[in-house]
Design an enzyme around this catalytic site. Structure first.
Site, mmCIF file in Angstrom:
data_model
loop_
_atom_site.group_PDB
_atom_site.id
_atom_site.type_symbol
_atom_site.label_atom_id
_atom_site.label_comp_id
_atom_site.label_asym_id
_atom_site.label_seq_id
_atom_site.Cartn_x
_atom_site.Cartn_y
_atom_site.Cartn_z
ATOM 1 N N THR A 109 -18.288 -21.826 -11.470
ATOM 2 C CA THR A 109 -18.843 -23.090 -10.992
ATOM 3 C C THR A 109 -20.339 -22.914 -10.732
ATOM 4 O O THR A 109 -20.876 -21.814 -10.821
ATOM 5 C CB THR A 109 -18.136 -23.564 -9.714
ATOM 6 O OG1 THR A 109 -18.246 -22.552 -8.695
ATOM 7 C CG2 THR A 109 -16.662 -23.830 -9.980
ATOM 8 N N GLY B 88 -14.045 -7.663 -9.896
ATOM 9 C CA GLY B 88 -14.255 -8.508 -8.727
ATOM 10 C C GLY B 88 -12.946 -8.971 -8.113
ATOM 11 O O GLY B 88 -11.858 -8.692 -8.617
ATOM 12 N N ALA C 191 -13.986 -8.141 -14.362
ATOM 13 C CA ALA C 191 -12.620 -7.706 -14.054
ATOM 14 C C ALA C 191 -12.497 -6.912 -12.761
ATOM 15 O O ALA C 191 -11.397 -6.793 -12.215
ATOM 16 C CB ALA C 191 -12.071 -6.876 -15.223
ATOM 17 N N LYS D 103 -18.831 -17.043 -0.723
ATOM 18 C CA LYS D 103 -19.016 -18.040 -1.790
ATOM 19 C C LYS D 103 -20.474 -18.475 -1.825
ATOM 20 O O LYS D 103 -21.059 -18.803 -0.796
ATOM 21 C CB LYS D 103 -18.095 -19.241 -1.580
ATOM 22 C CG LYS D 103 -18.120 -20.221 -2.756
ATOM 23 C CD LYS D 103 -16.982 -21.228 -2.676
ATOM 24 C CE LYS D 103 -17.043 -22.239 -3.814
ATOM 25 N NZ LYS D 103 -16.922 -21.592 -5.147
ATOM 26 N N GLY E 265 -13.836 -20.573 -15.402
ATOM 27 C CA GLY E 265 -13.582 -20.913 -14.006
ATOM 28 C C GLY E 265 -14.833 -20.820 -13.159
ATOM 29 O O GLY E 265 -14.805 -21.104 -11.961
ATOM 30 N N ALA F 56 -12.536 -25.894 -15.919
ATOM 31 C CA ALA F 56 -11.985 -26.620 -14.782
ATOM 32 C C ALA F 56 -12.557 -26.050 -13.491
ATOM 33 O O ALA F 56 -12.821 -24.853 -13.405
ATOM 34 C CB ALA F 56 -10.459 -26.513 -14.768
ATOM 35 N N GLU G 92 -17.627 -5.560 -16.783
ATOM 36 C CA GLU G 92 -18.353 -5.603 -15.512
ATOM 37 C C GLU G 92 -19.842 -5.536 -15.805
ATOM 38 O O GLU G 92 -20.255 -5.274 -16.935
ATOM 39 C CB GLU G 92 -17.940 -4.450 -14.595
ATOM 40 C CG GLU G 92 -16.970 -4.846 -13.485
ATOM 41 C CD GLU G 92 -17.478 -5.990 -12.614
ATOM 42 O OE1 GLU G 92 -18.698 -6.055 -12.343
ATOM 43 O OE2 GLU G 92 -16.659 -6.830 -12.207
ATOM 44 N N ARG G 93 -20.641 -5.793 -14.788
ATOM 45 C CA ARG G 93 -22.090 -5.740 -14.961
ATOM 46 C C ARG G 93 -22.531 -4.338 -15.390
ATOM 47 O O ARG G 93 -21.947 -3.343 -14.961
ATOM 48 C CB ARG G 93 -22.778 -6.121 -13.652
ATOM 49 C CG ARG G 93 -22.572 -7.566 -13.250
ATOM 50 C CD ARG G 93 -23.039 -7.808 -11.837
ATOM 51 N NE ARG G 93 -22.232 -7.032 -10.890
ATOM 52 C CZ ARG G 93 -22.381 -7.100 -9.569
ATOM 53 N NH1 ARG G 93 -23.310 -7.874 -9.044
ATOM 54 N NH2 ARG G 93 -21.609 -6.379 -8.763
ATOM 55 N N HIS H 262 -14.493 -22.500 2.496
ATOM 56 C CA HIS H 262 -14.300 -21.268 1.728
ATOM 57 C C HIS H 262 -14.815 -20.072 2.525
ATOM 58 O O HIS H 262 -15.495 -20.229 3.546
ATOM 59 C CB HIS H 262 -15.038 -21.332 0.385
ATOM 60 C CG HIS H 262 -14.329 -22.144 -0.650
ATOM 61 N ND1 HIS H 262 -14.487 -23.508 -0.754
ATOM 62 C CD2 HIS H 262 -13.456 -21.790 -1.630
ATOM 63 C CE1 HIS H 262 -13.744 -23.963 -1.756
ATOM 64 N NE2 HIS H 262 -13.110 -22.940 -2.303
ATOM 65 N N MET I 168 -11.609 -12.014 -7.871
ATOM 66 C CA MET I 168 -10.854 -12.881 -8.766
ATOM 67 C C MET I 168 -10.481 -12.138 -10.045
ATOM 68 O O MET I 168 -9.384 -12.306 -10.584
ATOM 69 C CB MET I 168 -11.671 -14.131 -9.094
ATOM 70 C CG MET I 168 -10.885 -15.212 -9.817
ATOM 71 S SD MET I 168 -9.517 -15.814 -8.812
ATOM 72 C CE MET I 168 -8.515 -16.562 -10.089
#
EC number: 1.17.1.8
Length: 269
Positions: A100, A11, A9, A159, A98, A122, A34-35, A155, A13
């Site tokens: 990837t 970060g 939360a 990333k 979300g 997705a 969080e970590r 990006h 995003m």
């Protein structure tokens, strides 16, 4: 009201997901993580994300707040997502993924878990990108047999995976529409003397620079003309709002593996 927990939360995003959850009248913030090594653990999530004090503090493991949410939204990293997947299986929670960069084996683990719990996974949660996936299927059926197909994505410098999950999703949409598996036709790098391009291949080019949120173009190139289908994101809230929409939709679904195409009802487009 769907109670949502946000993994990661604090970060970039994650903060947008907190805001989107707070702004949607059909959802409410239940928890955030969080970590364990983060100095932000114990901080009020609302104050951290600029939405005012919520009385909900960041935890280092969502199991500590398991009674406070119905759905987890996870845009973190594969190992962290798999840990939250196990938590959801154990406690009968729902999961929106979300993240990837999963391996084939990790993806199989997720698909197996979807036999027990509802999961939406997705590569991209924007409405526009998922519409692009459907447009690419149409274009591939018309032009795929005679055009050279290339996918270019860009990006921000932070990333960590390439090509992006969205670019791979675009390639999969095109390959499947042509009756192929992406793994059989994808070319992810070209260097040196490569020889002539083969007819069936789908090429990928990756850019990592500055603060680009996300840009994707699929090119269908023939002699004398070229069709390009492009999506450009200018605000991460686009993805966050889509993910919250997916979480609200998922709350009413039975166990199964779903995509954003299902959430948006685009299967028959």
């Amino acid at each position: 009201m769907v109670r949502i927990a946000i993994a990661g939360a604090a970060g970039r995003m994650g903060r947008n997901l907190v805001k989107a959850t707070h702004q949607n009248p059909l959802s409410e913030l239940g928890a955030g993580s969080e970590r364990p090594e983060s100095s932000l653990v114990g901080v009020d999530i609302g104050e951290l994300c600029g939405i005012g004090k919520q009385g909900i503090v960041l935890v280092d493991n969502l199991e500590q707040a398991v009674e406070q949410f119905d759905v987890i939204i996870d845009f973190t990293a594969p190992a962290s997502t798999l840990a939250n997947l196990a938590l959801c299986e154990q406690h009968g929670k729902k999961l929106v993924i979300g993240t990837t960069g999963f391996t084939d084996a990790q993806r199989q683990t997720i698909e197996q878990a979807a036999k027990k719990i509802p999961i939406v996974m997705a590569p991209n949660y924007s409405v526009g990108v998922n519409l692009v996936f459907k447009l690419l299927e149409k274009a591939a059926k018309v032009m795929g047999d005679y055009c050279d197909i290339e996918i270019i994505e860009a990006h921000h410098r932070h990333k960590v995976d390439a090509p992006s999950g969205t670019a791979i999703g675009m390639g999969e949409a095109i390959a499947h529409a042509m009756g192929n598996q992406l793994s059989d036709v994808a070319v992810y790098a070209r260097e040196g003397i490569t020889g002539e391009r083969s007819r069936n291949e789908i090429g990928f080019a990756t850019i990592r620079a500055g603060d680009i949120i996300g840009e994707h173009t699929a090119m269908f190139a023939d002699i004398g003309e070229r069709v390009e289908i492009t999506h450009k994101a200018t605000d991460r809230m686009t993805f966050a709002n889509g993910a919250v929409k997916a979480a609200i939709w998922l709350a009413e679904q039975p166990a199964g593996f779903y995509t954003m195409i299902d959430v948006l009802g685009l299967n028959d487009l």
